[in-house]
Design a protein around this motif. Structure first.
Motif, PDB file in Angstrom:
ATOM      1  N   GLN A  88     -26.410 -45.980  -2.593  1.00 38.21           N
ATOM      2  CA  GLN A  88     -26.594 -46.835  -1.419  1.00 38.21           C
ATOM      3  C   GLN A  88     -27.885 -47.615  -1.551  1.00 38.21           C
ATOM      4  O   GLN A  88     -28.833 -47.172  -2.240  1.00 38.21           O
ATOM      5  N   ALA A  89     -27.948 -48.750  -0.899  1.00 39.48           N
ATOM      6  CA  ALA A  89     -29.181 -49.532  -0.879  1.00 39.48           C
ATOM      7  C   ALA A  89     -30.327 -48.659  -0.374  1.00 39.48           C
ATOM      8  O   ALA A  89     -30.159 -47.914   0.606  1.00 39.48           O
ATOM      9  N   PRO A 113     -28.311 -54.170  -3.503  1.00 39.24           N
ATOM     10  CA  PRO A 113     -26.967 -54.538  -3.988  1.00 39.24           C
ATOM     11  C   PRO A 113     -27.008 -55.448  -5.221  1.00 39.24           C
ATOM     12  O   PRO A 113     -26.121 -55.365  -6.081  1.00 39.24           O
ATOM     13  N   VAL A 165     -24.369 -50.601  -6.333  1.00 36.62           N
ATOM     14  CA  VAL A 165     -25.207 -50.340  -5.164  1.00 36.62           C
ATOM     15  C   VAL A 165     -24.542 -50.978  -3.952  1.00 36.62           C
ATOM     16  O   VAL A 165     -24.264 -52.177  -3.934  1.00 36.62           O
ATOM     17  N   THR A 166     -24.286 -50.171  -2.935  1.00 30.73           N
ATOM     18  CA  THR A 166     -23.628 -50.660  -1.724  1.00 30.73           C
ATOM     19  C   THR A 166     -24.631 -50.801  -0.589  1.00 30.73           C
ATOM     20  O   THR A 166     -25.698 -50.164  -0.588  1.00 30.73           O
ATOM     21  N   GLU A 167     -24.257 -51.606   0.387  1.00 29.57           N
ATOM     22  CA  GLU A 167     -25.133 -51.807   1.551  1.00 29.57           C
ATOM     23  C   GLU A 167     -25.288 -50.527   2.347  1.00 29.57           C
ATOM     24  O   GLU A 167     -24.359 -49.734   2.429  1.00 29.57           O
TER      25      GLU A 167
END
Length: 116
Positions: free
Chosen positions: A13-14, A87, A114-116
């Motif tokens: 995750q971010a 991201p 990498v996700t928000e």
């Protein structure tokens, strides 16, 4: 033939962290320069960070201040510690080695998302 094997990619995750490792099949101290590159979707491969034979590291763009590259001469490994991920860090990360003959060798790459 020098072989490079990356590991440690994955999903984060971010704001999170990941650590990438590159196992080098030869004496890493003989390398003039070892580095990490990233290829984002639809983009060219670009340098993220590198370290020369003398141990001096350099970082490109947004990696500066967030990533840390290090080489373990005893284990013949190259590590990239990535913190405060964004991201835009998403892509395939490749390990690169340049030897004294200025030949370059690449690993097969490891995916980072990498996700928000």
């Amino acid at each position: 033939q020098v072989q490079l094997v990356e590991s440690g990619g994955g999903l984060a995750q971010a704001g999170g962290s990941l650590s990438l490792s590159c196992a080098v099949s030869t004496d890493i101290t003989r390398a003039v320069y070892v580095s990490w590159y990233r290829q984002a979707p639809g983009k060219n491969r670009e340098l993220v960070a590198g370290v020369n034979r003398g141990g001096v590291a350099n970082y490109e763009g947004s990696a500066r201040g967030r990533f840390s590259i290090s080489r373990d001469n005893a284990k013949n490994t190259l590590t990239l510690e990535m913190n405060n991920l964004e991201p835009d860090d998403t892509g395939v990360y490749y390990c690169n080695l340049r030897d004294a003959r200025w030949l370059e060798f690449w690993g097969q790459g490891t995916h980072v998302t990498v996700t928000e």
